[in-house]
Design a protein around this motif. Sequence first.
Motif, PDB file in Angstrom:
ATOM      1  N   SER A  77     -26.259 -39.855  12.381  1.00 49.48           N
ATOM      2  CA  SER A  77     -26.668 -40.820  12.991  1.00 49.48           C
ATOM      3  C   SER A  77     -25.575 -41.488  13.695  1.00 49.48           C
ATOM      4  O   SER A  77     -24.941 -42.252  13.077  1.00 49.48           O
ATOM      5  CB  SER A  77     -27.588 -41.963  12.145  1.00 49.48           C
ATOM      6  N   ASP A  78     -25.178 -41.419  14.856  1.00 42.34           N
ATOM      7  CA  ASP A  78     -24.169 -42.141  15.859  1.00 42.34           C
ATOM      8  C   ASP A  78     -24.580 -43.431  16.140  1.00 42.34           C
ATOM      9  O   ASP A  78     -25.392 -43.608  17.001  1.00 42.34           O
ATOM     10  CB  ASP A  78     -23.985 -41.128  17.005  1.00 42.34           C
ATOM     11  N   GLU A  79     -24.154 -44.398  15.644  1.00 40.16           N
ATOM     12  CA  GLU A  79     -24.312 -45.595  15.846  1.00 40.16           C
ATOM     13  C   GLU A  79     -23.020 -46.771  16.216  1.00 40.16           C
ATOM     14  O   GLU A  79     -23.024 -47.793  15.863  1.00 40.16           O
ATOM     15  CB  GLU A  79     -24.840 -46.321  14.301  1.00 40.16           C
ATOM     16  N   VAL A  80     -22.368 -45.853  17.078  1.00 40.25           N
ATOM     17  CA  VAL A  80     -21.198 -46.709  17.492  1.00 40.25           C
ATOM     18  C   VAL A  80     -21.505 -47.848  18.383  1.00 40.25           C
ATOM     19  O   VAL A  80     -20.650 -48.722  18.624  1.00 40.25           O
ATOM     20  CB  VAL A  80     -20.128 -45.612  18.434  1.00 40.25           C
ATOM     21  N   TYR A  81     -22.778 -48.184  18.652  1.00 38.36           N
ATOM     22  CA  TYR A  81     -22.899 -49.475  19.631  1.00 38.36           C
ATOM     23  C   TYR A  81     -23.909 -50.266  18.847  1.00 38.36           C
ATOM     24  O   TYR A  81     -24.787 -50.812  19.289  1.00 38.36           O
ATOM     25  CB  TYR A  81     -23.849 -48.784  20.841  1.00 38.36           C
ATOM     26  N   GLU A  82     -23.858 -50.116  17.391  1.00 31.31           N
ATOM     27  CA  GLU A  82     -24.417 -51.005  16.493  1.00 31.31           C
ATOM     28  C   GLU A  82     -24.588 -52.379  16.781  1.00 31.31           C
ATOM     29  O   GLU A  82     -25.475 -53.340  16.560  1.00 31.31           O
ATOM     30  CB  GLU A  82     -24.132 -50.700  15.070  1.00 31.31           C
ATOM     31  N   LEU A 125     -28.516 -46.081  22.289  1.00 30.32           N
ATOM     32  CA  LEU A 125     -28.324 -44.709  22.797  1.00 30.32           C
ATOM     33  C   LEU A 125     -27.452 -44.892  24.277  1.00 30.32           C
ATOM     34  O   LEU A 125     -28.024 -45.365  25.113  1.00 30.32           O
ATOM     35  CB  LEU A 125     -29.783 -43.998  23.238  1.00 30.32           C
ATOM     36  N   ASN A 126     -26.489 -43.998  24.162  1.00 32.07           N
ATOM     37  CA  ASN A 126     -25.563 -43.850  25.408  1.00 32.07           C
ATOM     38  C   ASN A 126     -26.155 -42.383  26.022  1.00 32.07           C
ATOM     39  O   ASN A 126     -26.039 -41.522  25.087  1.00 32.07           O
ATOM     40  CB  ASN A 126     -24.309 -43.994  24.878  1.00 32.07           C
ATOM     41  N   PRO A 127     -26.678 -42.486  27.173  1.00 30.66           N
ATOM     42  CA  PRO A 127     -26.299 -43.567  28.375  1.00 30.66           C
ATOM     43  C   PRO A 127     -27.487 -44.264  28.752  1.00 30.66           C
ATOM     44  O   PRO A 127     -27.460 -44.736  29.574  1.00 30.66           O
ATOM     45  CB  PRO A 127     -25.727 -42.334  29.372  1.00 30.66           C
ATOM     46  N   GLY A 157     -11.465 -42.300  15.075  1.00 31.11           N
ATOM     47  CA  GLY A 157     -12.376 -42.548  16.110  1.00 31.11           C
ATOM     48  C   GLY A 157     -13.723 -41.947  15.752  1.00 31.11           C
ATOM     49  O   GLY A 157     -13.857 -41.320  14.483  1.00 31.11           O
ATOM     50  N   ALA A 158     -15.083 -42.147  16.171  1.00 30.19           N
ATOM     51  CA  ALA A 158     -16.407 -41.867  15.794  1.00 30.19           C
ATOM     52  C   ALA A 158     -16.196 -40.165  16.334  1.00 30.19           C
ATOM     53  O   ALA A 158     -16.850 -39.538  15.412  1.00 30.19           O
ATOM     54  CB  ALA A 158     -17.319 -42.431  16.556  1.00 30.19           C
ATOM     55  N   THR A 159     -15.433 -39.837  17.146  1.00 33.22           N
ATOM     56  CA  THR A 159     -15.309 -38.376  17.734  1.00 33.22           C
ATOM     57  C   THR A 159     -15.011 -37.628  16.523  1.00 33.22           C
ATOM     58  O   THR A 159     -15.389 -36.445  16.288  1.00 33.22           O
ATOM     59  CB  THR A 159     -14.272 -38.398  18.833  1.00 33.22           C
ATOM     60  N   GLU A 160     -13.993 -37.955  15.630  1.00 34.39           N
ATOM     61  CA  GLU A 160     -13.530 -37.132  14.618  1.00 34.39           C
ATOM     62  C   GLU A 160     -14.738 -37.023  13.563  1.00 34.39           C
ATOM     63  O   GLU A 160     -14.887 -35.824  12.738  1.00 34.39           O
ATOM     64  CB  GLU A 160     -12.285 -37.504  14.068  1.00 34.39           C
ATOM     65  N   ALA A 205     -19.601 -44.938  12.770  1.00 37.51           N
ATOM     66  CA  ALA A 205     -19.375 -46.191  13.739  1.00 37.51           C
ATOM     67  C   ALA A 205     -17.987 -45.917  14.111  1.00 37.51           C
ATOM     68  O   ALA A 205     -17.021 -45.254  13.889  1.00 37.51           O
ATOM     69  CB  ALA A 205     -19.384 -47.336  12.547  1.00 37.51           C
ATOM     70  N   SER A 206     -17.736 -46.962  15.090  1.00 36.43           N
ATOM     71  CA  SER A 206     -16.283 -46.654  16.042  1.00 36.43           C
ATOM     72  C   SER A 206     -15.737 -48.108  16.035  1.00 36.43           C
ATOM     73  O   SER A 206     -16.569 -49.026  16.826  1.00 36.43           O
ATOM     74  CB  SER A 206     -16.442 -46.141  17.335  1.00 36.43           C
ATOM     75  N   PHE A 207     -14.529 -48.436  15.622  1.00 35.72           N
ATOM     76  CA  PHE A 207     -14.020 -49.761  15.651  1.00 35.72           C
ATOM     77  C   PHE A 207     -13.689 -49.932  17.271  1.00 35.72           C
ATOM     78  O   PHE A 207     -13.530 -51.095  17.745  1.00 35.72           O
ATOM     79  CB  PHE A 207     -12.735 -49.949  14.833  1.00 35.72           C
ATOM     80  N   GLY A 208     -13.301 -48.795  17.894  1.00 37.78           N
ATOM     81  CA  GLY A 208     -12.903 -49.049  19.267  1.00 37.78           C
ATOM     82  C   GLY A 208     -13.895 -49.619  20.064  1.00 37.78           C
ATOM     83  O   GLY A 208     -13.646 -50.393  21.041  1.00 37.78           O
ATOM     84  N   LYS A 209     -15.195 -49.203  19.990  1.00 35.62           N
ATOM     85  CA  LYS A 209     -16.243 -49.873  20.580  1.00 35.62           C
ATOM     86  C   LYS A 209     -16.416 -51.241  20.101  1.00 35.62           C
ATOM     87  O   LYS A 209     -16.709 -52.134  21.210  1.00 35.62           O
ATOM     88  CB  LYS A 209     -17.356 -48.997  20.465  1.00 35.62           C
ATOM     89  N   THR A 210     -16.390 -51.403  18.933  1.00 38.09           N
ATOM     90  CA  THR A 210     -16.795 -52.756  18.555  1.00 38.09           C
ATOM     91  C   THR A 210     -15.889 -53.787  18.750  1.00 38.09           C
ATOM     92  O   THR A 210     -16.148 -54.867  19.093  1.00 38.09           O
ATOM     93  CB  THR A 210     -16.972 -52.691  17.007  1.00 38.09           C
ATOM     94  N   TRP A 241      -7.288 -47.339  20.251  1.00 41.84           N
ATOM     95  CA  TRP A 241      -6.580 -47.047  19.011  1.00 41.84           C
ATOM     96  C   TRP A 241      -7.173 -45.866  18.048  1.00 41.84           C
ATOM     97  O   TRP A 241      -6.872 -45.372  17.182  1.00 41.84           O
ATOM     98  CB  TRP A 241      -6.825 -48.490  18.085  1.00 41.84           C
ATOM     99  N   LYS A 242      -8.447 -45.305  18.733  1.00 40.10           N
ATOM    100  CA  LYS A 242      -9.113 -44.460  17.849  1.00 40.10           C
ATOM    101  C   LYS A 242      -9.354 -44.340  16.491  1.00 40.10           C
ATOM    102  O   LYS A 242      -8.866 -43.722  15.836  1.00 40.10           O
ATOM    103  CB  LYS A 242      -8.536 -43.021  18.334  1.00 40.10           C
ATOM    104  N   ILE A 243     -10.099 -45.447  16.009  1.00 40.31           N
ATOM    105  CA  ILE A 243     -10.755 -45.535  14.553  1.00 40.31           C
ATOM    106  C   ILE A 243     -11.904 -45.821  14.426  1.00 40.31           C
ATOM    107  O   ILE A 243     -12.529 -46.398  15.148  1.00 40.31           O
ATOM    108  CB  ILE A 243      -9.526 -46.683  13.915  1.00 40.31           C
TER     109      ILE A 243
HETATM  110  C1  LIG Z   1     -22.492 -42.244  21.623  1.00 42.29           C
HETATM  111  C2  LIG Z   1     -20.991 -42.350  21.366  1.00 42.29           C
HETATM  112  N1  LIG Z   1     -20.297 -41.551  20.099  1.00 42.29           N
HETATM  113  C3  LIG Z   1     -19.162 -41.444  19.919  1.00 42.29           C
HETATM  114  C4  LIG Z   1     -18.172 -42.005  20.987  1.00 42.29           C
HETATM  115  C5  LIG Z   1     -16.781 -41.770  20.569  1.00 42.29           C
HETATM  116  O1  LIG Z   1     -16.261 -43.052  19.990  1.00 42.29           O
HETATM  117  P1  LIG Z   1     -14.818 -43.027  19.535  1.00 42.29           P
HETATM  118  O2  LIG Z   1     -13.914 -43.509  20.946  1.00 42.29           O
HETATM  119  O3  LIG Z   1     -14.501 -43.904  18.526  1.00 42.29           O
HETATM  120  O4  LIG Z   1     -14.275 -41.486  19.170  1.00 42.29           O
HETATM  121  C6  LIG Z   1     -18.708 -42.420  21.985  1.00 42.29           C
HETATM  122  C7  LIG Z   1     -17.626 -42.866  23.225  1.00 42.29           C
HETATM  123  O5  LIG Z   1     -18.030 -43.256  24.280  1.00 42.29           O
HETATM  124  C8  LIG Z   1     -20.022 -42.666  22.397  1.00 42.29           C
HETATM  125  O6  LIG Z   1     -20.537 -43.272  23.654  1.00 42.29           O
END
Ligand SMILES: Cc1ncc(COP(=O)(O)O)c(C=O)c1O
Length: 372
Positions: free
Chosen positions: A187-192, A159-161, A85-88, A218-223, A229-231
């Motif tokens: 640069s956290d671009e998980v919502y690209e 940007l989340n939120p 996931g993006a978290t790691e 980036a996050s496949f989980g979001k996309t 699946w946390k990738i």
């Molecule tokens: C801005 C942002 N970055 C990272 C994450 C984490 O992504 P992942 O579930 O792929 O670890 C989230 C999940 O809500 C998010 O909103």
Amino acid sequence: MPESIFTTMSGLANEHNAINLSQGFPNFKTSTVLQNLVSKAMLEGHNQYAHMRGDLELRTVIAQKIKTLYQSTYNPENEITITAGATEALFNAITCFIHKNDEVIIFKPAFDSYEPVVKLSGGVPVFIQLHYPNYKVNWQEVASKITSKTKMIILNTPLNPTGTLFEDQDMLALQNLIKNTNIIVLSDEVYEHMTFDGNIHQSACKYPILKAQSFVIASFGKTFHNTGWKIGYCAAPKPLMDEFVKVHEFNVYSINTPYQKAFATFIKDSNNYNYLPTFYQNKRDLFLNGIKDAKFSYIPSKGTYFQLLKYDNITQENDVDFAKRLVIEFKIATIPISVFNVNHLDEKVLRFCFAKTDETIIKATEILCKIQ
Ligand SMILES: Cc1ncc(COP(=O)(O)O)c(C=O)c1O
């Protein structure tokens, strides 16, 4: 650290059988084609450790995707790593560079995983508070916060939120600020893939000087609608990635193999992600149309799958109290924005996740119209 607001609100939502628009995950299915590709990979025997940096075919497909979308080149051999996931990826990028007393600039409201990891690494978060409704960055203010100890700037676009975007001039201003410094950008671009009304995502990798100093995440989980699946992955120039993989190797070593094989095939077809802006814009519009007669005020979200609603026409209650009351009295769960702000600044704004089936969105809007 206290319990996260996501745990609190999702717990309350379950307890009161409420519609859960709080946590950011879809309640519709991920692609059947993709699920079949995972099963196929397992049955074909792809069940042992993957390469430490990730399946090379997947890294190559990602490099091609980035090249097509952002005209930016990464070497799949040593500039892309697949992560849990993006978290790691966020964890690795922060811990590999942040040491005792290093300062890290974070824009607030911010996703809640940045600050704890900075602190865990001995770093000092330096916050810049952005404000409802546009959450615009004042780049002079950012410049004034930079000191000899500034090691990293974390940004998140879309940007989340807030549902806002860093625009071209923001990225240019950032590039100008870090030019000729050792500051690293995360640069956290998980919502690209979630941008609306013709707005486009400005990835840090589109700006050559910025790219040279940036980790892009980036996050496949979001996309691909499979957050469980946390990738995800991280792309960065070799000198940065060489440090990143030192944490990755001894943190998780490698990511599950059959899922990587499946994504390598699935992502080759750009139809599997090009539909996303329209898909999510339709959901946002369904949500906003449904609440046009409600007492909330708003600016339409420009990106992410979140919509902010301001409720000061309804009550002056604190946002956390109001969010709890909405679950208990109205059976709808949201996220109060103050929890992401400096000193829990309360601008009377709640976040709603519209990554939900149309049926759920319609039910939620019917409830919101009843709140007077
Ligand atoms: C801005 C942002 N970055 C990272 C994450 C984490 O992504 P992942 O579930 O792929 O670890 C989230 C999940 O809500 C998010 O909103």
